[in-house]
Design a protein around this motif. Structure first.
Motif, PDB file in Angstrom:
ATOM      1  N   HIS A 204       0.821  -1.210   0.000  1.00 14.11           N
ATOM      2  CA  HIS A 204       0.000   0.000   0.000  1.00 14.11           C
ATOM      3  C   HIS A 204       0.853   1.255   0.000  1.00 14.11           C
ATOM      4  O   HIS A 204       0.518   2.237  -0.672  1.00 14.11           O
ATOM      5  CB  HIS A 204      -0.955   0.034   1.184  1.00 14.11           C
ATOM      6  CG  HIS A 204      -1.763   1.303   1.206  1.00 14.11           C
ATOM      7  ND1 HIS A 204      -2.744   1.568   0.284  1.00 14.11           N
ATOM      8  CD2 HIS A 204      -1.694   2.405   2.001  1.00 14.11           C
ATOM      9  CE1 HIS A 204      -3.261   2.772   0.509  1.00 14.11           C
ATOM     10  NE2 HIS A 204      -2.640   3.293   1.541  1.00 14.11           N
TER      11      HIS A 204
ATOM     12  N   GLY B  58      -5.407  -3.265  -0.775  1.00 17.46           N
ATOM     13  CA  GLY B  58      -6.034  -3.800   0.420  1.00 17.46           C
ATOM     14  C   GLY B  58      -6.413  -5.250   0.277  1.00 17.46           C
ATOM     15  O   GLY B  58      -6.040  -5.929  -0.690  1.00 17.46           O
TER      16      GLY B  58
ATOM     17  N   GLU C 229      -1.114  -4.978   8.219  1.00 14.39           N
ATOM     18  CA  GLU C 229      -0.538  -3.709   8.649  1.00 14.39           C
ATOM     19  C   GLU C 229       0.641  -3.308   7.765  1.00 14.39           C
ATOM     20  O   GLU C 229       0.865  -2.125   7.510  1.00 14.39           O
ATOM     21  CB  GLU C 229      -0.126  -3.799  10.115  1.00 14.39           C
ATOM     22  CG  GLU C 229      -1.319  -3.874  11.059  1.00 14.39           C
ATOM     23  CD  GLU C 229      -0.918  -4.096  12.502  1.00 14.39           C
ATOM     24  OE1 GLU C 229       0.304  -4.120  12.785  1.00 14.39           O
ATOM     25  OE2 GLU C 229      -1.818  -4.228  13.348  1.00 14.39           O
TER      26      GLU C 229
ATOM     27  N   CYS D 266      -1.432  -3.208   3.572  1.00 10.94           N
ATOM     28  CA  CYS D 266      -2.784  -2.788   3.202  1.00 10.94           C
ATOM     29  C   CYS D 266      -3.155  -1.423   3.772  1.00 10.94           C
ATOM     30  O   CYS D 266      -2.831  -1.106   4.914  1.00 10.94           O
ATOM     31  CB  CYS D 266      -3.806  -3.824   3.676  1.00 10.94           C
ATOM     32  SG  CYS D 266      -3.561  -5.447   2.916  1.00 10.94           S
TER      33      CYS D 266
ATOM     34  N   ALA E 105     -10.535  -2.667  11.950  1.00 11.86           N
ATOM     35  CA  ALA E 105      -9.957  -1.986  10.791  1.00 11.86           C
ATOM     36  C   ALA E 105      -9.765  -0.497  11.055  1.00 11.86           C
ATOM     37  O   ALA E 105      -8.715   0.076  10.724  1.00 11.86           O
ATOM     38  CB  ALA E 105     -10.847  -2.204   9.577  1.00 11.86           C
TER      39      ALA E 105
ATOM     40  N   LEU F 186      -7.397   1.738   8.518  1.00 10.29           N
ATOM     41  CA  LEU F 186      -7.747   1.209   7.206  1.00 10.29           C
ATOM     42  C   LEU F 186      -9.027   1.853   6.689  1.00 10.29           C
ATOM     43  O   LEU F 186     -10.001   2.013   7.440  1.00 10.29           O
ATOM     44  CB  LEU F 186      -7.952  -0.305   7.283  1.00 10.29           C
ATOM     45  CG  LEU F 186      -6.744  -1.144   7.707  1.00 10.29           C
ATOM     46  CD1 LEU F 186      -7.172  -2.592   7.917  1.00 10.29           C
ATOM     47  CD2 LEU F 186      -5.637  -1.067   6.680  1.00 10.29           C
TER      48      LEU F 186
END
Length: 390
Positions: free
Chosen positions: A43, A54, A77, A80, A113, A118
């Motif tokens: 990411h 993701g 972690e 994503c 999340a 996220l």
């Protein structure tokens, strides 16, 4: 337990919805170099190109593909910036009966999340396929006012889910898999039979989603793919998208599931990629030509036609994926790429589409022991080669 009666839908917005000011914070700085970002994960690298990477998530446990599993969570972690529920938001999971919701599993995913920064996608507000409806919906008695009852049921479901999660979910697969791949027609379901056709159901779903989540990206999601034999499916999706545009249905993007696969032995992955690319580009050109954005929603590689030898299979999977992702990422309308899992240990393909030889499928970036594979490098290199988005 987050079990809620349908009769409480007016009070569905909880305090966490009000506290969450958005759908999360993307990781990585657009100004960093691809070389430096690559060391920080997929990411972080994607972010240098204006992209996001993701994965899907299961409900948190220590022994599954979830943020409750420390080894899996470490991969998420690292790599994503966004996530989507694998199964926990589908009607089968959150709607055990016509008058009851159970949000426990999905609430846990959302909370975990958001704590990790996220961004969240929602999957799905309507899987328009009787096979995947809960049994109660297939057998539902819509009474003498069938259309009105079906409309109310669908609108209430979408309003209830969207209100609960508010701005924490920034993109929804509003409708999933409404096109029959056999002939490109729209599927007949309990809802479409009650409402006099599939189009009124699908249009209503998107209008209801826009009303309930005006901030969100609204996506039609399907598994038409670039392999041989998918032309009727692709044509049906194009007709559906053109119908949405003609009728003014609020659809922003096509979700391209991207469960790509090599199903028969081949002597050259490179030649296979070259052969498949023109027709696939033609399809994507028509989609984007209508003004739709693209989302890669469920990426993995189905390897049942590749040899058992791991080194050869991994090399071919990586080459096939790189060719596909290069095509997808060449479209500036694509900004989000989500894999359908991170590690082969928890891939849905192990149970749903096992290899004929019994070997473990190897279609995700990390193997069953959480080690990166050549596919990881192919994804990394495709992201690094992508033209930066503005």
């Amino acid at each position: 337990m987050a079990v809620t009666s349908i009769r409480d839908d007016k009070t569905m917005v909880d305090r966490r919805t009000m506290l969450a000011g958005g759908a999360g914070v993307a990781i990585g700085a657009l100004g960093s170099s691809p070389a430096a970002a690559a060391a920080g994960g997929l990411h972080a690298l994607a972010a240098t190109r204006g992209l996001s990477f993701g994965t899907c998530l299961a409900a948190p446990r220590r022994d599954n593909g979830s943020l409750g599993n420390p080894r899996f969570a470490a991969l998420v972690e690292r790599d994503c910036g966004m996530a989507v529920p694998e199964n926990a938001m589908k009607w089968q999971a959150i709607r055990p009966s016509a008058d009851r919701y159970d949000f426990a599993a999905f609430d846990a995913i959302v909370d975990a999340a958001i704590r990790r920064g996220l961004r969240l996608r929602g999957h799905t507000l309507l899987w328009h396929y009787d096979r995947w409806f809960p049994r109660w919906l297939v057998d539902y008695d819509f009474g003498s006012q069938k259309r009105a009852t079906a409309e109310r049921l669908l609108q209430t479901h979408i309003r209830t889910v969207a209100a609960r999660y508010g701005r924490r979910i920034g993109s929804y697969d509003v409708v999933n898999e409404a096109v029959d791949p056999a002939d490109g027609s729209l599927r007949s379901t309990a809802l479409s039979r009650a409402m006099g056709g599939a189009e009124p159901v699908l249009d209503l779903a998107f209008h209801a989603a826009r009303a309930a989540a005006p901030h969100a990206e609204l996506v039609y999601n399907d598994y038409m793919s670039w392999e041989d034999g998918n032309q009727k499916h692709r044509d049906g999706v194009l007709r559906l998208l053109e119908g949405f545009r003609t009728r003014g249905t609020p659809v922003h993007a096509l979700g391209v599931q991207s469960h790509i696969g090599v199903f028969e032995p081949t002597d050259s992955i490179e030649r296979l990629v070259v052969r498949l690319t023109p027709a696939w580009r033609g399809f994507l050109d028509q989609v984007t030509g209508m003004g739709y954005r693209l989302v890669v929603t469920e990426f993995d590689v189905r390897d049942r036609g590749l040899p058992a030898d791991i080194a050869r299979r991994d090399r071919d999977v990586a080459a096939f994926a790189r060719g596909y992702l290069d095509v997808m990422l060449s479209y500036p309308q694509l900004r989000d790429v989500l894999a359908w899992g991170i590690t082969d240990r928890f891939s849905w393909l192990r149970g749903f589409e096992p290899r004929p030889d019994g070997k473990i499928t190897r279609g995700l970036p990390y193997d069953e022991e959480y080690a990166p594979k050549p596919l990881y490098g192919a994804i990394r290199d495709a992201l690094a080669a992508a033209t930066p988005r503005r």
